[in-house]
Design a protein around this motif. Structure first.
Motif, PDB file in Angstrom:
ATOM      1  N   GLY A  79      -0.557   2.455  -5.158  1.00 24.55           N
ATOM      2  CA  GLY A  79       0.451   3.203  -4.482  1.00 24.55           C
ATOM      3  C   GLY A  79       1.808   2.596  -4.153  1.00 24.55           C
ATOM      4  O   GLY A  79       2.402   1.771  -4.876  1.00 24.55           O
ATOM      5  N   GLY A  80       2.604   3.104  -3.159  1.00 22.77           N
ATOM      6  CA  GLY A  80       3.848   2.725  -2.805  1.00 22.77           C
ATOM      7  C   GLY A  80       4.955   3.503  -3.521  1.00 22.77           C
ATOM      8  O   GLY A  80       4.731   4.853  -3.645  1.00 22.77           O
ATOM      9  N   SER A  81       5.980   2.960  -4.036  1.00 17.97           N
ATOM     10  CA  SER A  81       7.097   3.402  -4.488  1.00 17.97           C
ATOM     11  C   SER A  81       6.596   3.998  -6.145  1.00 17.97           C
ATOM     12  O   SER A  81       5.770   3.509  -6.706  1.00 17.97           O
ATOM     13  CB  SER A  81       8.106   2.758  -4.611  1.00 17.97           C
ATOM     14  N   PRO A  82       7.231   5.539  -6.403  1.00 10.81           N
ATOM     15  CA  PRO A  82       7.033   5.825  -7.477  1.00 10.81           C
ATOM     16  C   PRO A  82       7.557   4.896  -8.789  1.00 10.81           C
ATOM     17  O   PRO A  82       6.978   4.660  -9.755  1.00 10.81           O
ATOM     18  CB  PRO A  82       7.717   7.188  -7.854  1.00 10.81           C
ATOM     19  N   GLU A  83       8.604   4.046  -8.404  1.00 10.88           N
ATOM     20  CA  GLU A  83       8.978   3.311  -9.427  1.00 10.88           C
ATOM     21  C   GLU A  83       8.029   2.384  -9.760  1.00 10.88           C
ATOM     22  O   GLU A  83       8.162   1.816 -11.021  1.00 10.88           O
ATOM     23  CB  GLU A  83      10.393   2.554  -8.875  1.00 10.88           C
ATOM     24  N   ARG A  84       7.406   1.574  -8.895  1.00 16.25           N
ATOM     25  CA  ARG A  84       6.572   0.508  -9.081  1.00 16.25           C
ATOM     26  C   ARG A  84       5.468   0.880  -9.770  1.00 16.25           C
ATOM     27  O   ARG A  84       4.769   0.356 -10.784  1.00 16.25           O
ATOM     28  CB  ARG A  84       6.394  -0.270  -7.701  1.00 16.25           C
ATOM     29  N   THR A  85       4.876   2.082  -9.342  1.00 14.23           N
ATOM     30  CA  THR A  85       3.611   2.778 -10.006  1.00 14.23           C
ATOM     31  C   THR A  85       4.074   3.018 -11.318  1.00 14.23           C
ATOM     32  O   THR A  85       3.039   2.482 -12.246  1.00 14.23           O
ATOM     33  CB  THR A  85       3.360   4.162  -9.259  1.00 14.23           C
ATOM     34  N   SER A 127       2.187  12.893  -3.562  1.00 18.18           N
ATOM     35  CA  SER A 127       2.730  11.478  -3.754  1.00 18.18           C
ATOM     36  C   SER A 127       1.523  10.824  -4.713  1.00 18.18           C
ATOM     37  O   SER A 127       1.940   9.832  -5.065  1.00 18.18           O
ATOM     38  CB  SER A 127       1.962  11.020  -2.216  1.00 18.18           C
ATOM     39  N   PHE A 128       0.537  11.685  -5.040  1.00 12.33           N
ATOM     40  CA  PHE A 128      -0.070  11.175  -6.357  1.00 12.33           C
ATOM     41  C   PHE A 128       0.244  11.214  -7.591  1.00 12.33           C
ATOM     42  O   PHE A 128      -0.173  10.661  -8.435  1.00 12.33           O
ATOM     43  CB  PHE A 128      -1.649  11.754  -6.243  1.00 12.33           C
ATOM     44  N   PHE A 129       1.468  12.286  -7.697  1.00 14.86           N
ATOM     45  CA  PHE A 129       1.845  12.606  -8.904  1.00 14.86           C
ATOM     46  C   PHE A 129       2.308  11.605  -9.885  1.00 14.86           C
ATOM     47  O   PHE A 129       1.910  11.324 -10.996  1.00 14.86           O
ATOM     48  CB  PHE A 129       3.192  13.720  -8.757  1.00 14.86           C
ATOM     49  N   ALA A 132      -0.769   9.831 -11.475  1.00 10.47           N
ATOM     50  CA  ALA A 132      -1.379  10.578 -12.322  1.00 10.47           C
ATOM     51  C   ALA A 132      -0.371  10.981 -13.620  1.00 10.47           C
ATOM     52  O   ALA A 132      -0.876  10.880 -14.772  1.00 10.47           O
ATOM     53  CB  ALA A 132      -1.543  12.117 -11.779  1.00 10.47           C
ATOM     54  N   ASP A 133       0.815  10.763 -13.602  1.00  6.31           N
ATOM     55  CA  ASP A 133       1.602  10.748 -14.700  1.00  6.31           C
ATOM     56  C   ASP A 133       1.693   9.326 -15.605  1.00  6.31           C
ATOM     57  O   ASP A 133       1.517   9.496 -16.829  1.00  6.31           O
ATOM     58  CB  ASP A 133       3.005  11.271 -14.379  1.00  6.31           C
ATOM     59  N   ALA A 134       1.818   8.347 -14.638  1.00  4.63           N
ATOM     60  CA  ALA A 134       1.844   7.170 -15.366  1.00  4.63           C
ATOM     61  C   ALA A 134       0.531   6.833 -16.111  1.00  4.63           C
ATOM     62  O   ALA A 134       0.410   6.273 -17.372  1.00  4.63           O
ATOM     63  CB  ALA A 134       1.894   6.042 -14.354  1.00  4.63           C
ATOM     64  N   LYS A 135      -0.932   7.168 -15.671  1.00  7.86           N
ATOM     65  CA  LYS A 135      -2.182   6.960 -16.038  1.00  7.86           C
ATOM     66  C   LYS A 135      -2.176   7.851 -17.424  1.00  7.86           C
ATOM     67  O   LYS A 135      -2.681   7.284 -18.397  1.00  7.86           O
ATOM     68  CB  LYS A 135      -3.086   7.118 -15.227  1.00  7.86           C
TER      69      LYS A 135
END
Length: 218
Positions: A79-85, A127-129, A132-135
């Motif tokens: 979790g946390g920032s989209p950038e780190r995800t 917030s889960f996007f 999901a997009d990264a995976k």
């Protein structure tokens, strides 16, 4: 004896997995970012290896993987920032795949999640996007490599005791609950089953013993 390296070695699934694998007589190296977690990893019988994969080059990761027979990706930004995800769950994961190829480690097991993929259906404002997009991107990249890959898609992770019983390719009805212990047991099982290479295995807690559930369906 097989030599296995787990990336994300201090996660709950990874700790269960390293305990299972070392008990079975395998040699396990667990890659962790925080040196303060080394004692927890060592308590499972694994050898801790400190490396921040988020900020490491492909070559540096390859050096950490070299000499092993298989790699399990069980890391995540949490979790946390989209950038780190994106930096961890997509970019670092992809570098680890390239690193496995560079290091000559042919077997690669990815811990993903039930429903992962380009059609995950998570709206961009959710917030889960980013996760999901990264995976989805990481899993798709893995499928395009020459590695002997298996992608695991457990449902909603819980800390319930492992039963050793699962349901593979579950429908959308009913609970998605999947114990972390069962997830680790599935990962350990596929490492012993080369015939699971090239498969995406989605599952949740169920009623079939893991070995039977993992048999290819006719």
């Amino acid at each position: 004896m097989t030599s296995i390296v787990i990336i994300g070695g201090h996660g709950k699934v990874a700790l269960h997995l390293s305990t299972l694998l070392t008990t079975e007589g395998h040699r396990v190296t667990s890659i962790i970012r925080n040196p303060d977690h080394a004692a927890d990893v060592a308590a499972t019988g694994a050898t801790p290896s400190v490396l921040d994969v988020e900020n490491s080059t492909t070559t540096a990761i390859a050096e950490a993987l070299r000499g092993h027979d298989a790699v399990v990706w069980s890391a995540g930004a949490g979790g946390g920032s989209p950038e780190r995800t994106y930096a961890v769950d997509r970019d670092a994961a992809i570098r680890s795949m390239d690193a496995a190829a560079e290091a000559g480690v042919g077997r690669y097991v990815m811990v993903s999640y039930l429903g992962a993929g380009p059609d995950h259906g998570i709206p961009a404002e959710n917030s889960f996007f980013a996760y999901a997009d990264a995976k989805a991107a990481a899993d798709e990249y893995l499928r395009g490599t020459s590695l002997a890959w298996t992608i695991l898609g457990p449902g909603t992770l819980t800390d319930q005791p492992g039963t050793g019983l699962i349901e593979v390719d579950p429908g959308t009805d009913g609970s998605r609950a999947t114990s972390r212990s069962n997830t680790a047991s599935v990962a350990a099982a596929v490492l012993d089953l080369p015939e699971t290479a090239g498969r995406t295995i989605e599952f949740r807690d169920g009623t079939l013993p893991i070995a039977a559930a993992l048999e290819p369906q006719p």
